[in-house]
Enzyme design. Structure first.
Site, PDB file in Angstrom:
ATOM      1  N   TRP A  58       0.736  -1.295   0.484  1.00  0.00           N
ATOM      2  CA  TRP A  58       0.015   0.338   0.305  1.00  0.00           C
ATOM      3  C   TRP A  58       0.895   1.114   0.084  1.00  0.00           C
ATOM      4  O   TRP A  58       1.833   1.424   1.114  1.00  0.00           O
ATOM      5  CB  TRP A  58      -1.105   0.059   1.150  1.00  0.00           C
ATOM      6  CG  TRP A  58      -2.059   1.465   1.156  1.00  0.00           C
ATOM      7  CD1 TRP A  58      -2.868   2.308   0.616  1.00  0.00           C
ATOM      8  CD2 TRP A  58      -1.290   2.117   2.390  1.00  0.00           C
ATOM      9  NE1 TRP A  58      -3.151   2.793   1.109  1.00  0.00           N
ATOM     10  CE2 TRP A  58      -2.025   3.703   1.899  1.00  0.00           C
ATOM     11  CE3 TRP A  58      -0.351   2.590   3.184  1.00  0.00           C
ATOM     12  CZ2 TRP A  58      -2.095   4.561   2.482  1.00  0.00           C
ATOM     13  CZ3 TRP A  58       0.055   3.849   3.675  1.00  0.00           C
ATOM     14  CH2 TRP A  58      -1.521   5.081   4.118  1.00  0.00           C
TER      15      TRP A  58
ATOM     16  N   GLU B 121      -2.717  -2.951  -2.863  1.00  0.00           N
ATOM     17  CA  GLU B 121      -4.222  -2.108  -2.289  1.00  0.00           C
ATOM     18  C   GLU B 121      -4.259  -0.947  -2.710  1.00  0.00           C
ATOM     19  O   GLU B 121      -3.812   0.209  -2.448  1.00  0.00           O
ATOM     20  CB  GLU B 121      -3.950  -2.426  -0.363  1.00  0.00           C
ATOM     21  CG  GLU B 121      -4.892  -2.085   0.035  1.00  0.00           C
ATOM     22  CD  GLU B 121      -4.154  -1.394   1.896  1.00  0.00           C
ATOM     23  OE1 GLU B 121      -3.490  -1.414   2.354  1.00  0.00           O
ATOM     24  OE2 GLU B 121      -5.363  -0.892   2.773  1.00  0.00           O
TER      25      GLU B 121
ATOM     26  N   LYS C  34      -7.126   2.763  -2.705  1.00  0.00           N
ATOM     27  CA  LYS C  34      -8.274   3.343  -1.950  1.00  0.00           C
ATOM     28  C   LYS C  34      -8.522   4.862  -2.501  1.00  0.00           C
ATOM     29  O   LYS C  34      -8.017   5.291  -3.526  1.00  0.00           O
ATOM     30  CB  LYS C  34      -6.658   3.742  -0.716  1.00  0.00           C
ATOM     31  CG  LYS C  34      -6.806   4.681   0.131  1.00  0.00           C
ATOM     32  CD  LYS C  34      -5.931   5.432   1.381  1.00  0.00           C
ATOM     33  CE  LYS C  34      -6.669   5.929   3.091  1.00  0.00           C
ATOM     34  NZ  LYS C  34      -6.167   6.019   3.557  1.00  0.00           N
TER      35      LYS C  34
ATOM     36  N   ASP D 264      -9.832  -3.040   1.287  1.00  0.00           N
ATOM     37  CA  ASP D 264      -9.845  -2.859   2.430  1.00  0.00           C
ATOM     38  C   ASP D 264     -10.988  -1.913   2.473  1.00  0.00           C
ATOM     39  O   ASP D 264     -11.754  -1.451   1.534  1.00  0.00           O
ATOM     40  CB  ASP D 264      -8.168  -1.598   2.508  1.00  0.00           C
ATOM     41  CG  ASP D 264      -8.267  -1.169   3.983  1.00  0.00           C
ATOM     42  OD1 ASP D 264      -9.989  -0.661   4.645  1.00  0.00           O
ATOM     43  OD2 ASP D 264      -7.838  -1.278   5.083  1.00  0.00           O
TER      44      ASP D 264
ATOM     45  N   HIS E   6     -11.726   1.931   2.309  1.00  0.00           N
ATOM     46  CA  HIS E   6     -11.106   2.156   0.658  1.00  0.00           C
ATOM     47  C   HIS E   6     -11.762   2.812   0.014  1.00  0.00           C
ATOM     48  O   HIS E   6     -11.511   2.925  -1.182  1.00  0.00           O
ATOM     49  CB  HIS E   6     -10.068   1.722   0.641  1.00  0.00           C
ATOM     50  CG  HIS E   6      -8.532   1.738   1.776  1.00  0.00           C
ATOM     51  ND1 HIS E   6      -7.479   1.578   1.328  1.00  0.00           N
ATOM     52  CD2 HIS E   6      -9.032   2.053   3.107  1.00  0.00           C
ATOM     53  CE1 HIS E   6      -6.583   1.879   2.273  1.00  0.00           C
ATOM     54  NE2 HIS E   6      -7.359   2.162   3.261  1.00  0.00           N
TER      55      HIS E   6
ATOM     56  N   HIS F 175      -8.698  -6.932   4.095  1.00  0.00           N
ATOM     57  CA  HIS F 175      -8.368  -5.819   5.385  1.00  0.00           C
ATOM     58  C   HIS F 175      -9.556  -5.277   5.724  1.00  0.00           C
ATOM     59  O   HIS F 175      -9.962  -4.075   5.677  1.00  0.00           O
ATOM     60  CB  HIS F 175      -7.488  -4.409   4.726  1.00  0.00           C
ATOM     61  CG  HIS F 175      -5.947  -4.008   5.141  1.00  0.00           C
ATOM     62  ND1 HIS F 175      -5.389  -3.376   4.931  1.00  0.00           N
ATOM     63  CD2 HIS F 175      -5.456  -5.684   5.063  1.00  0.00           C
ATOM     64  CE1 HIS F 175      -4.111  -4.065   4.448  1.00  0.00           C
ATOM     65  NE2 HIS F 175      -3.657  -5.055   4.532  1.00  0.00           N
TER      66      HIS F 175
ATOM     67  N   ASP G  50     -13.037   8.483   8.252  1.00  0.00           N
ATOM     68  CA  ASP G  50     -11.665   7.931   8.303  1.00  0.00           C
ATOM     69  C   ASP G  50     -11.992   5.977   8.367  1.00  0.00           C
ATOM     70  O   ASP G  50     -12.821   5.823   8.761  1.00  0.00           O
ATOM     71  CB  ASP G  50     -11.319   7.780   9.817  1.00  0.00           C
ATOM     72  CG  ASP G  50     -11.074   6.148  11.486  1.00  0.00           C
ATOM     73  OD1 ASP G  50      -9.213   6.613  10.209  1.00  0.00           O
ATOM     74  OD2 ASP G  50     -11.314   5.849  11.651  1.00  0.00           O
TER      75      ASP G  50
ATOM     76  N   ASP H 115     -10.242   3.699   9.716  1.00  0.00           N
ATOM     77  CA  ASP H 115      -9.856   2.611  10.553  1.00  0.00           C
ATOM     78  C   ASP H 115     -10.468   2.566  11.487  1.00  0.00           C
ATOM     79  O   ASP H 115      -9.661   1.987  12.371  1.00  0.00           O
ATOM     80  CB  ASP H 115      -8.478   2.573  10.555  1.00  0.00           C
ATOM     81  CG  ASP H 115      -7.422   3.036   8.958  1.00  0.00           C
ATOM     82  OD1 ASP H 115      -7.700   1.897   7.936  1.00  0.00           O
ATOM     83  OD2 ASP H 115      -7.071   4.036   8.472  1.00  0.00           O
TER      84      ASP H 115
ATOM     85  N   ASP I 266      -6.963  -4.095  10.106  1.00  0.00           N
ATOM     86  CA  ASP I 266      -7.021  -2.670  10.292  1.00  0.00           C
ATOM     87  C   ASP I 266      -7.242  -2.092  10.388  1.00  0.00           C
ATOM     88  O   ASP I 266      -8.539  -1.521   9.712  1.00  0.00           O
ATOM     89  CB  ASP I 266      -5.816  -2.801   8.393  1.00  0.00           C
ATOM     90  CG  ASP I 266      -6.243  -1.715   7.751  1.00  0.00           C
ATOM     91  OD1 ASP I 266      -5.273  -1.259   9.155  1.00  0.00           O
ATOM     92  OD2 ASP I 266      -5.270  -1.231   6.789  1.00  0.00           O
TER      93      ASP I 266
END
Ligand code: RNT
Ligand code: ZN
Length: 414
Positions: free
Chosen positions: A181, A222, A224, A255, A258, A282, A290, A292, A322
């Protein structure tokens, strides 16, 4: 406890669900625990603040300050998790005995302690090059930088990481998945979106040209949507990496945080696996800006697990976690998310699949919806408690144990 489980098991059996088979299958599905929840993605390089468009907020006491503390905390978390486990490391967690080692010069020996510890705990290892929190990130760019020297440094870092990953796979006889990533992107609208993408592809090609045995290491890339300070364009977008992964036989890493807020990765699993051999997840939880937050038992988490289970993707989907939260007890944040992942898998493994599938096949959409909704209030808790008990991990009383650890260990850290 046993009698509650027996009663629950009967309820499920009457719906055609083989609970014992579900337990056995769950035993074989590994979840890769991310090492970076324990220290706010700091690592051991004494680098300045976290950057790369990701952020950890909060200053709850007890952050792991070195590898031994981090490993102790991970051991605590692992003791709360039933089922098969792996550990996911980042390059910034190298142990260099106080001597600074450049990121393009890290070697397997800097991860020897991690590898020995993983062997002792029977954990497979996964790996990540760290393309953030470093002065060689110029203008928010690493592998896609217009500066050839910057690109070279980061290409060398990627190659060094694959050598380390391969050593993990060899030592542990367990394939390592290395995830690439890069935060590369632009705060404001670039005129030229193509050149950085061409440079990123070229850098990746150079990294992956280095020989690496796929039995010991396989690579994932990965994508995003945006990061903080890279709101207008991310070089490694979804389309970029989907194309790159398909063309080059890499794993695509999806993810959960993302994508656009109403876009879900659960719906991407069947689509991407039609054209890719394997993918990496992820598992995370996006909340507004955010990507995460600690994983909770959301509809989407359940859907992710259902997609894996319904289509027998147990070996083609690699599950990694993650998220990072420094505003609550970190060991508990870790555990909450990880237990939820196993829980969601067990829920998916015990859904009354035959009944729902039959309703769908016969075109009875009302019964399909009705059963999907009824399934939500089946006595799942008794199954989960039993699965924990059989794996010698606590049920809900893990919370008390975690609080004791906080008092006895975490609170004493400066
Ligand atoms: C960032 C990516 C990436 C990182 C970790 C630390 O948005 O999700 O996977 O979170 O590698
Ligand atoms: Zn991620």
């Amino acid at each position: 406890m046993a009698s509650m489980f027996d009663a629950a098991k009967k309820v499920y059996e009457d719906l055609g669900v083989d609970v014992e088979a579900a337990f056995k299958r769950l035993d074989q599905i590994p979840v890769s625990l991310h090492c970076w929840q324990g220290d706010d993605v700091a690592g051991f390089e004494n680098s300045d603040a976290l950057d790369g468009g990701i952020a950890v907020t909060g200053n709850y006491p007890g952050r792991a300050r070195n590898a031994d503390e981090l490993r102790a905390d991970i051991e605590k978390v692992l003791s709360f998790l039933p089922g098969k486990k792996r550990l996911n490391l980042h390059a910034i967690y190298a142990e260099t005995d106080g001597k600074p080692v450049k990121r393009n010069e890290i070697e397997p020996k800097h991860f020897a302690r991690w590898a020995d510890w993983a062997k002792e705990h029977e954990l497979g290892l996964d790996f990540n090059p760290s393309y953030f929190s470093h002065p060689m990130m110029k203008d928010g760019l690493t592998l896609s930088s217009p500066d050839a020297g910057v690109r070279r440094f980061w290409v060398e870092h990627g190659i060094a990481c694959r050598t380390i990953a391969e050593s993990f796979g060899k030592k542990l006889r367990n394939t390592c998945i290395t995830n690439f990533w890069v935060p590369d992107g632009f705060k404001d609208t670039p005129f030229d979106r193509l050149s950085p993408r061409e440079r990123l592809a070229d850098s990746l090609d150079k990294i992956f040209a280095s020989p690496c045995n796929p039995r010991y290491n396989r690579d994932a890339v990965e994508c995003k949507l945006f990061g903080i300070g890279a709101e207008s364009c991310t070089v490694g977008s979804h389309e970029f990496y989907m194309g790159y992964a398909m063309k080059n036989g890499k794993l695509l890493c999806l993810d959960a945080g993302h994508f656009h807020p109403t876009e879900v990765i659960s719906d991407k699993i069947t689509s991407t696996l039609m054209f890719l051999d394997e993918i990496l997840l992820h598992v995370s939880r996006g909340v507004r800006w955010d990507s995460d937050h600690v994983v909770t038992m959301t509809e989407e988490l359940r859907a992710i697990a259902e997609e894996i289970v319904r289509h027998n993707y147990d070996r083609r989907v690699h599950i990694g976690l993650d998220y990072f939260d420094a505003s609550i007890n970190r060991v508990m944040a870790w555990t909450i998310g990880a237990r939820n992942m196993y829980k969601a898998l067990l829920m998916a493994l015990t859904e009354p699949a035959a009944i729902i599938r039959k309703a769908e096949k016969s075109g009875d959409k009302s019964s399909r919806l009705a059963w999907m909704e009824e399934a939500k209030t089946l006595p799942f808790g008794a199954l989960w408690e039993e699965y924990c008990r059989r794996n010698n991990v606590p049920g809900a009383n893990w919370i008390d144990e975690a609080k004791t650890y906080e008092k006895e260990v975490l609170a004493k850290r400066g």
